[in-house]
Design a protein around this motif. Sequence first.
Motif, mmCIF file in Angstrom:
data_model
loop_
_atom_site.group_PDB
_atom_site.id
_atom_site.type_symbol
_atom_site.label_atom_id
_atom_site.label_comp_id
_atom_site.label_asym_id
_atom_site.label_seq_id
_atom_site.Cartn_x
_atom_site.Cartn_y
_atom_site.Cartn_z
ATOM 1 N N THR A 42 0.871 -1.045 -0.005
ATOM 2 C CA THR A 42 0.032 -0.007 -0.001
ATOM 3 C C THR A 42 0.882 1.184 -0.050
ATOM 4 O O THR A 42 0.700 2.174 -0.627
ATOM 5 N N ARG A 43 1.846 1.221 0.905
ATOM 6 C CA ARG A 43 2.905 2.436 0.963
ATOM 7 C C ARG A 43 3.631 2.624 -0.462
ATOM 8 O O ARG A 43 3.755 3.552 -1.090
ATOM 9 N N ALA A 44 3.952 1.578 -0.987
ATOM 10 C CA ALA A 44 4.747 1.683 -2.399
ATOM 11 C C ALA A 44 3.911 2.048 -3.645
ATOM 12 O O ALA A 44 3.985 2.645 -4.275
ATOM 13 N N ARG A 45 2.439 1.468 -3.422
ATOM 14 C CA ARG A 45 1.661 2.189 -4.555
ATOM 15 C C ARG A 45 1.487 3.574 -4.332
ATOM 16 O O ARG A 45 1.195 4.408 -5.376
ATOM 17 N N ARG A 46 1.413 4.262 -3.058
ATOM 18 C CA ARG A 46 1.171 5.425 -2.750
ATOM 19 C C ARG A 46 2.302 6.292 -3.191
ATOM 20 O O ARG A 46 2.301 7.514 -4.078
ATOM 21 N N ARG A 47 3.335 5.887 -2.967
ATOM 22 C CA ARG A 47 4.804 6.388 -3.456
ATOM 23 C C ARG A 47 4.946 6.723 -5.102
ATOM 24 O O ARG A 47 5.163 7.544 -5.701
#
Length: 256
Positions: free
Chosen positions: A130-135
């Motif tokens: 989830t964090r990777a997708r937002r970045r």
Amino acid sequence: ARAAESGLPVRCETGGRPVEPGGVAERLLYRVAREALTNAARHAPGAPVLVELTGGPGATVTVTNGTATQPSSKPSGGGSGLRGLRAAVTAVGGTFEAGPHGGGYRVRARVPERAAGPPAPSRAPSAPFTRARRRVATALGAAAGAGVVLVAAAAGWYAYTETHTVLEPAAYAALRPSMPLTALDLPDRQVQDPPADRAPAPPEGADCRYYRASGELFVSVDHYRLCFDDEGRLAAKDVVPRVGGQQSSVHEEFTR
């Protein structure tokens, strides 16, 4: 780039304001584009493909492929993927069309601006993803502009999720009865849309996970299914064949 490797010359056009990242509309339009591109690669090899994205209020994605320029070795499927997408889009108040168009095929879906979310999945995506997708979404928006964020993010999202669910054949072959889940070196993600309709009945009460047997994109591939008992030990493993492939005769179900 992945579409080009599969023989699909893809052109993208965008308009309107971008769809909110991570929302119901973005997820549904991504699924529609992925399924349409997969079908074009399978049934119309070499055909030119146009992906059109129009934003709010509401959002529309249209994927149109021309006539195949190469012979297709893939048998025609039953259209179950498109039927499932039609149900998902109409369930949130949207519209869905799919059919022949100008010698080729066109898939179009429109999702309203305030689409009602579907029931929450039993397993939420992992926090690191989830964090990777937002970045990734933030970086793409700054570099390419709001007009192309959705198409670029969808392509990157698809490549990331599919390649991070691959279980190597050698690792699958080495799995043995009663191996604990905590001791296995499995991919960091599971397949989100598993081919459960092509898999044999799982052991009663088992928790089953699906992984891809290959990292190929835009084509149907074999899947591995691993089922664990209530104590987290391997109870069964299966090879689920790709669309149009031979049904595997190997069904390994372990008993305690």
